[in-house]
Design a protein around this motif. Structure first.
Motif, PDB file in Angstrom:
ATOM      1  N   ALA A  26      28.549  20.271  21.995  1.00  0.00           N
ATOM      2  CA  ALA A  26      28.320  20.074  20.568  1.00  0.00           C
ATOM      3  C   ALA A  26      28.540  18.611  20.178  1.00  0.00           C
ATOM      4  CB  ALA A  26      29.239  20.986  19.767  1.00  0.00           C
ATOM      5  N   VAL A  27      29.605  18.012  20.684  1.00  0.00           N
ATOM      6  CA  VAL A  27      29.897  16.604  20.382  1.00  0.00           C
ATOM      7  C   VAL A  27      28.777  15.713  20.910  1.00  0.00           C
ATOM      8  CG1 VAL A  27      31.435  14.672  20.921  1.00  0.00           C
ATOM      9  CG2 VAL A  27      32.398  16.887  20.273  1.00  0.00           C
ATOM     10  N   TRP A  28      28.368  15.958  22.159  1.00  0.00           N
ATOM     11  CA  TRP A  28      27.300  15.160  22.753  1.00  0.00           C
ATOM     12  C   TRP A  28      26.002  15.325  21.966  1.00  0.00           C
ATOM     13  CZ3 TRP A  28      22.743  16.924  25.152  1.00  0.00           C
ATOM     14  CH2 TRP A  28      21.977  15.921  25.769  1.00  0.00           C
ATOM     15  N   GLY A  29      25.675  16.573  21.558  1.00  0.00           N
ATOM     16  CA  GLY A  29      24.444  16.825  20.823  1.00  0.00           C
ATOM     17  C   GLY A  29      24.394  16.084  19.497  1.00  0.00           C
ATOM     18  N   LEU A  30      25.515  16.056  18.785  1.00  0.00           N
ATOM     19  CA  LEU A  30      25.560  15.348  17.507  1.00  0.00           C
ATOM     20  C   LEU A  30      25.376  13.846  17.704  1.00  0.00           C
ATOM     21  CD1 LEU A  30      28.455  17.281  15.735  1.00  0.00           C
ATOM     22  CD2 LEU A  30      26.030  17.323  15.126  1.00  0.00           C
ATOM     23  N   ARG A  31      26.012  13.312  18.739  1.00  0.00           N
ATOM     24  CA  ARG A  31      25.864  11.880  19.020  1.00  0.00           C
ATOM     25  C   ARG A  31      24.433  11.554  19.427  1.00  0.00           C
ATOM     26  NH1 ARG A  31      31.334  10.559  22.590  1.00  0.00           N
ATOM     27  NH2 ARG A  31      32.832  10.743  20.872  1.00  0.00           N
ATOM     28  N   LEU A  32      23.831  12.446  20.202  1.00  0.00           N
ATOM     29  CA  LEU A  32      22.443  12.256  20.641  1.00  0.00           C
ATOM     30  C   LEU A  32      21.507  12.193  19.442  1.00  0.00           C
ATOM     31  CD1 LEU A  32      20.624  13.943  23.562  1.00  0.00           C
ATOM     32  CD2 LEU A  32      19.733  14.296  21.259  1.00  0.00           C
ATOM     33  N   LEU A  33      21.685  13.121  18.499  1.00  0.00           N
ATOM     34  CA  LEU A  33      20.831  13.139  17.312  1.00  0.00           C
ATOM     35  C   LEU A  33      20.967  11.838  16.522  1.00  0.00           C
ATOM     36  CD1 LEU A  33      21.400  16.793  16.057  1.00  0.00           C
ATOM     37  CD2 LEU A  33      19.298  15.858  17.025  1.00  0.00           C
ATOM     38  N   GLY A  34      22.198  11.346  16.401  1.00  0.00           N
ATOM     39  CA  GLY A  34      22.436  10.123  15.645  1.00  0.00           C
ATOM     40  C   GLY A  34      21.928   8.868  16.324  1.00  0.00           C
ATOM     41  N   SER A  35      21.655   8.961  17.624  1.00  0.00           N
ATOM     42  CA  SER A  35      21.208   7.791  18.383  1.00  0.00           C
ATOM     43  C   SER A  35      19.699   7.776  18.636  1.00  0.00           C
ATOM     44  CB  SER A  35      21.943   7.743  19.734  1.00  0.00           C
ATOM     45  OG  SER A  35      23.332   7.641  19.550  1.00  0.00           O
ATOM     46  N   GLY A  36      18.995   8.749  18.088  1.00  0.00           N
ATOM     47  CA  GLY A  36      17.553   8.818  18.311  1.00  0.00           C
ATOM     48  C   GLY A  36      17.183   9.479  19.616  1.00  0.00           C
ATOM     49  N   GLY A  37      18.042  10.382  20.079  1.00  0.00           N
ATOM     50  CA  GLY A  37      17.841  10.993  21.383  1.00  0.00           C
ATOM     51  C   GLY A  37      16.697  11.980  21.481  1.00  0.00           C
ATOM     52  N   LEU A  38      16.112  12.382  20.348  1.00  0.00           N
ATOM     53  CA  LEU A  38      14.990  13.329  20.390  1.00  0.00           C
ATOM     54  C   LEU A  38      13.635  12.623  20.316  1.00  0.00           C
ATOM     55  CD1 LEU A  38      16.279  16.280  18.167  1.00  0.00           C
ATOM     56  CD2 LEU A  38      16.411  15.979  20.651  1.00  0.00           C
ATOM     57  N   ILE A  39      13.650  11.303  20.241  1.00  0.00           N
ATOM     58  CA  ILE A  39      12.388  10.554  20.217  1.00  0.00           C
ATOM     59  C   ILE A  39      11.665  10.721  21.549  1.00  0.00           C
ATOM     60  CG2 ILE A  39      11.421   8.216  20.182  1.00  0.00           C
ATOM     61  CD1 ILE A  39      13.601   7.485  18.147  1.00  0.00           C
ATOM     62  N   ARG A  40      10.392  11.036  21.494  1.00  0.00           N
ATOM     63  CA  ARG A  40       9.605  11.299  22.708  1.00  0.00           C
ATOM     64  C   ARG A  40       8.715  10.133  23.109  1.00  0.00           C
ATOM     65  NH1 ARG A  40      10.885  15.825  25.835  1.00  0.00           N
ATOM     66  NH2 ARG A  40      11.994  17.280  24.468  1.00  0.00           N
ATOM     67  N   THR A  41       8.828   9.025  22.401  1.00  0.00           N
ATOM     68  CA  THR A  41       7.985   7.865  22.686  1.00  0.00           C
ATOM     69  C   THR A  41       8.317   7.254  24.046  1.00  0.00           C
ATOM     70  OG1 THR A  41       7.980   7.383  20.325  1.00  0.00           O
ATOM     71  CG2 THR A  41       7.240   5.628  21.790  1.00  0.00           C
ATOM     72  N   GLY A  42       7.297   6.828  24.756  1.00  0.00           N
ATOM     73  CA  GLY A  42       7.498   6.116  26.003  1.00  0.00           C
ATOM     74  C   GLY A  42       7.125   4.649  25.849  1.00  0.00           C
ATOM     75  N   ILE A  43       6.948   3.981  26.967  1.00  0.00           N
ATOM     76  CA  ILE A  43       6.541   2.564  26.960  1.00  0.00           C
ATOM     77  C   ILE A  43       5.254   2.461  27.788  1.00  0.00           C
ATOM     78  CG2 ILE A  43       7.192   0.192  27.494  1.00  0.00           C
ATOM     79  CD1 ILE A  43      10.117   1.032  27.291  1.00  0.00           C
ATOM     80  N   PRO A  44       4.097   2.454  27.120  1.00  0.00           N
ATOM     81  CA  PRO A  44       2.813   2.486  27.834  1.00  0.00           C
ATOM     82  C   PRO A  44       2.574   1.301  28.761  1.00  0.00           C
ATOM     83  CG  PRO A  44       2.519   3.001  25.494  1.00  0.00           C
ATOM     84  CD  PRO A  44       3.924   2.493  25.663  1.00  0.00           C
ATOM     85  N   THR A  45       3.279   0.195  28.525  1.00  0.00           N
ATOM     86  CA  THR A  45       3.048  -1.017  29.329  1.00  0.00           C
ATOM     87  C   THR A  45       3.919  -1.086  30.582  1.00  0.00           C
ATOM     88  OG1 THR A  45       4.649  -2.207  27.947  1.00  0.00           O
ATOM     89  CG2 THR A  45       2.314  -2.373  27.333  1.00  0.00           C
ATOM     90  N   THR A  46       4.705  -0.039  30.847  1.00  0.00           N
ATOM     91  CA  THR A  46       5.595  -0.053  32.013  1.00  0.00           C
ATOM     92  C   THR A  46       4.812  -0.283  33.302  1.00  0.00           C
ATOM     93  OG1 THR A  46       7.051   1.522  30.893  1.00  0.00           O
ATOM     94  CG2 THR A  46       7.371   1.228  33.255  1.00  0.00           C
ATOM     95  N   GLN A  47       5.378  -1.120  34.170  1.00  0.00           N
ATOM     96  CA  GLN A  47       4.736  -1.459  35.441  1.00  0.00           C
ATOM     97  C   GLN A  47       5.662  -1.127  36.614  1.00  0.00           C
ATOM     98  OE1 GLN A  47       3.131  -5.607  35.328  1.00  0.00           O
ATOM     99  NE2 GLN A  47       3.942  -5.598  33.244  1.00  0.00           N
ATOM    100  N   PRO A  48       5.099  -0.867  37.795  1.00  0.00           N
ATOM    101  CA  PRO A  48       5.944  -0.634  38.977  1.00  0.00           C
ATOM    102  C   PRO A  48       6.573  -1.939  39.464  1.00  0.00           C
ATOM    103  CG  PRO A  48       3.618  -0.603  39.582  1.00  0.00           C
ATOM    104  CD  PRO A  48       3.662  -0.690  38.089  1.00  0.00           C
TER     105      PRO A  48
END
Length: 229
Positions: free
Chosen positions: A101-123
């Motif tokens: 529960a503590v971790w979940g609340l902190r995750l929500l406050g930190s933007g942890g549910l954002i699903r955006t990636g980084i399209p420019t990522t390179q190997p």
């Protein structure tokens, strides 16, 4: 909640991982303390593409055009062509536990549910790594994600989530794996610990928890023993 590393030498400055989206000001403060600004970051190197390690990298890449690199097997994950992570349901089913529960609340406050990636990522390639601050050496450590990679930089093992020393969801401190629910392939995680045990270095900078000093072999063996209990 999560760690990132700032690597600086005469060639410039680089981030290894970038925290949650909500950690951006903390990441910038890390840079400011060393005399750098956001635009000075030559590259962001990801151990893996979970939102708590990729987060503020989204902003760096969008606003400053910062190049983002990771192991070739993790690029698709960073671009969000697929997603390997504990689901919201996984967390909800465990939310009766105080630590969850503590971790979940902190995750929500930190933007942890954002699903955006980084399209420019390179190997990351060996030739490219040789030009980056610290000249990071890849140590492929799949399991937490399919393309998870640790890095050996100037004698320091930056292990991401292949080997941690603490987390809100963990009862004990010291070298160990994250809880099973967070790992894509558990047995592969253990095999990666075997690979880390072969390294001759004595400073561990994990993705979660405190810096650990001592033979990495000992840290890896301790984590393996805990994983098999």
């Amino acid at each position: 909640m999560v760690n990132w590393a700032v690597v600086a030498d005469e060639s410039g400055v680089m981030l290894v991982d970038a925290g949650y989206p909500g950690d951006r000001e903390r990441v910038l403060d890390s840079l400011h303390r060393l005399g750098y600004q956001a635009g000075d970051v030559r590259a962001i190197l990801l151990t893996h593409a979970h939102i708590d390690h990729l987060g503020s990298g989204i902003w760096f890449a969008r606003e400053h055009g910062t190049p983002v690199f990771c192991h070739a097997d993790e690029v698709g994950h960073a671009k969000r062509e697929y997603h390997q992570s504990a689901s919201v349901l996984d967390v909800v089913l465990r939310s009766w536990r105080p630590r969850t529960a503590v971790w979940g609340l902190r995750l929500l406050g930190s933007g942890g549910l954002i699903r955006t990636g980084i399209p420019t990522t390179q190997p990351l390639t060996a030739a490219l790594a040789a030009t980056l601050p610290g000249q990071p050496m890849e140590i492929f450590t799949p399991g937490h994600t399919s393309g998870h990679c640790s890095y050996l930089i100037d004698g320091v093992l930056v292990s991401g989530d292949a080997l941690v020393t603490g987390h809100t969801m963990l009862r004990h401190h010291g070298p160990q794996l994250l809880p099973t629910v967070f790992n894509h392939r558990w047995q592969q995680c253990i095999r990666s610990l075997d690979a880390l045990a072969l390294l001759e270095t004595e400073i561990l900078a994990p993705g979660h928890g405190d810096v650990w000093r001592g033979p990495i072999r000992v840290a890896a063996q301790e984590a393996i023993a805990r994983a098999r209990r």
